[in-house]
Design an enzyme around this catalytic site. Structure first.
Site, mmCIF file in Angstrom:
data_model
loop_
_atom_site.group_PDB
_atom_site.id
_atom_site.type_symbol
_atom_site.label_atom_id
_atom_site.label_comp_id
_atom_site.label_asym_id
_atom_site.label_seq_id
_atom_site.Cartn_x
_atom_site.Cartn_y
_atom_site.Cartn_z
ATOM 1 N N CYS A 2 36.494 36.793 50.695
ATOM 2 C CA CYS A 2 37.909 37.205 50.882
ATOM 3 C C CYS A 2 38.377 37.051 52.336
ATOM 4 O O CYS A 2 37.572 36.826 53.236
ATOM 5 C CB CYS A 2 38.106 38.668 50.500
HETATM 6 N N1 GLN Z 1 32.711 41.331 46.830
HETATM 7 C C1 GLN Z 1 34.123 41.544 46.911
HETATM 8 C C2 GLN Z 1 34.850 41.177 45.632
HETATM 9 O O1 GLN Z 1 34.308 40.739 44.701
HETATM 10 C C3 GLN Z 1 34.713 40.809 48.085
HETATM 11 C C4 GLN Z 1 34.563 39.366 47.874
HETATM 12 C C5 GLN Z 1 34.902 38.524 49.027
HETATM 13 O O2 GLN Z 1 34.767 38.828 50.206
HETATM 14 N N2 GLN Z 1 35.242 37.386 48.612
HETATM 15 O O3 GLN Z 1 36.007 41.333 45.563
#
Ligand code: GLN
Length: 249
Positions: A2
């Site tokens: 993210c």
């Molecule tokens: N693990 C978190 C999620 O699934 C954040 C994922 C991320 O950083 N892409 O939302």
């Protein structure tokens, strides 16, 4: 993974921080420039912000990509705030879908986002989850590694930790329980921002226009400072401090 950002400063329309900048979150959703893991962030997005005279933030979250939401384009034009936190999501395999798994997560006056992963989720998180009071587990907004991380942080905030201490103590606890992964956390109470650089990119820009803390720069203007990995940052509208991430709870 993210991308996220938080802002403190003079009141501004939400979109001037989130979607208007040329490389802001709307662009980072499909073409992030610094992201170390994953390629797109189209599995949802969320914005939390504070209104004058109200300690409790409001949230707007959706399951789809930020650029495909005409309603946010409208809201972001007319809602102004002096404090906000926003994120675009690339879902970790094995986690829930939907808006409820999109950051920011909320608890009382705090907003939280996690850029990263608890590796091996959910199997690796068992012993850690056993330390969380059952009521907190039942209150998780989604079956998502980040929602569990938020429960750990929130418990510490309610126990009286400062924002940076709640983040660093949570990372220490994750490690104590053998949970590896990437733990870039972002937290605000509307007056202060705390963030960790722990496995992915983080930067900030401090100017007369306030302070932005973000996974990556949202424009190519001067003033962005990269935060080295394994750091904790605290920020107010006119001050930023960065120090090494403590590994003890
Ligand atoms: N693990 C978190 C999620 O699934 C954040 C994922 C991320 O950083 N892409 O939302």
């Amino acid at each position: 993974m993210c991308r996220h950002l938080a802002y403190l400063g003079p009141p501004v329309p939400l979109r001037t921080v989130i979607t208007d900048p040329p490389f802001g979150l709307a662009r980072q959703a499909w073409a992030p420039r610094r992201q170390r893991h994953g390629s797109m962030n189209v599995d949802g997005f969320g914005v939390g912000w504070y209104a004058p005279g109200d300690q409790l933030p409001a949230r707007y979250r959706r399951a789809g990509p930020i650029w495909a939401d005409p309603d946010f384009a409208d809201l972001g034009r007319v809602i102004r705030s002096a404090a906000l936190l926003a994120a675009v999501r690339s879902a970790t395999p094995g986690t829930s879908e939907g808006a409820a798994a999109a950051a920011p997560f909320v608890g009382g006056r705090w907003l939280f986002s996690h850029n990263g992963v608890l590796k091996g989720w959910p199997d690796t998180a068992g012993s850690l989850a056993a330390t969380v009071p059952p009521a907190d587990l039942l209150a998780l907004e989604s079956r998502c590694d980040s929602a569990l991380a938020w429960a750990l942080v929130l418990r510490r905030l309610r126990d009286g930790h400062t924002l940076p201490s709640a983040l660093s103590a949570t990372i220490a606890s994750l490690r104590e329980h053998g949970v590896t992964g990437r733990f870039n956390f972002l937290l605000t109470d509307g007056a202060e921002i705390a963030a960790t650089a722990c496995g992915d990119t983080l930067c900030y820009r401090l100017s007369e226009g306030g302070c932005v803390v973000a996974s990556e720069p949202s424009d190519d203007e001067p003033g962005w400072t990269e935060v080295r990995d394994s750091s904790v940052l605290t920020a107010t509208p006119d001050h930023v401090e960065v120090y090494p991430l403590s590994t003890s709870a």
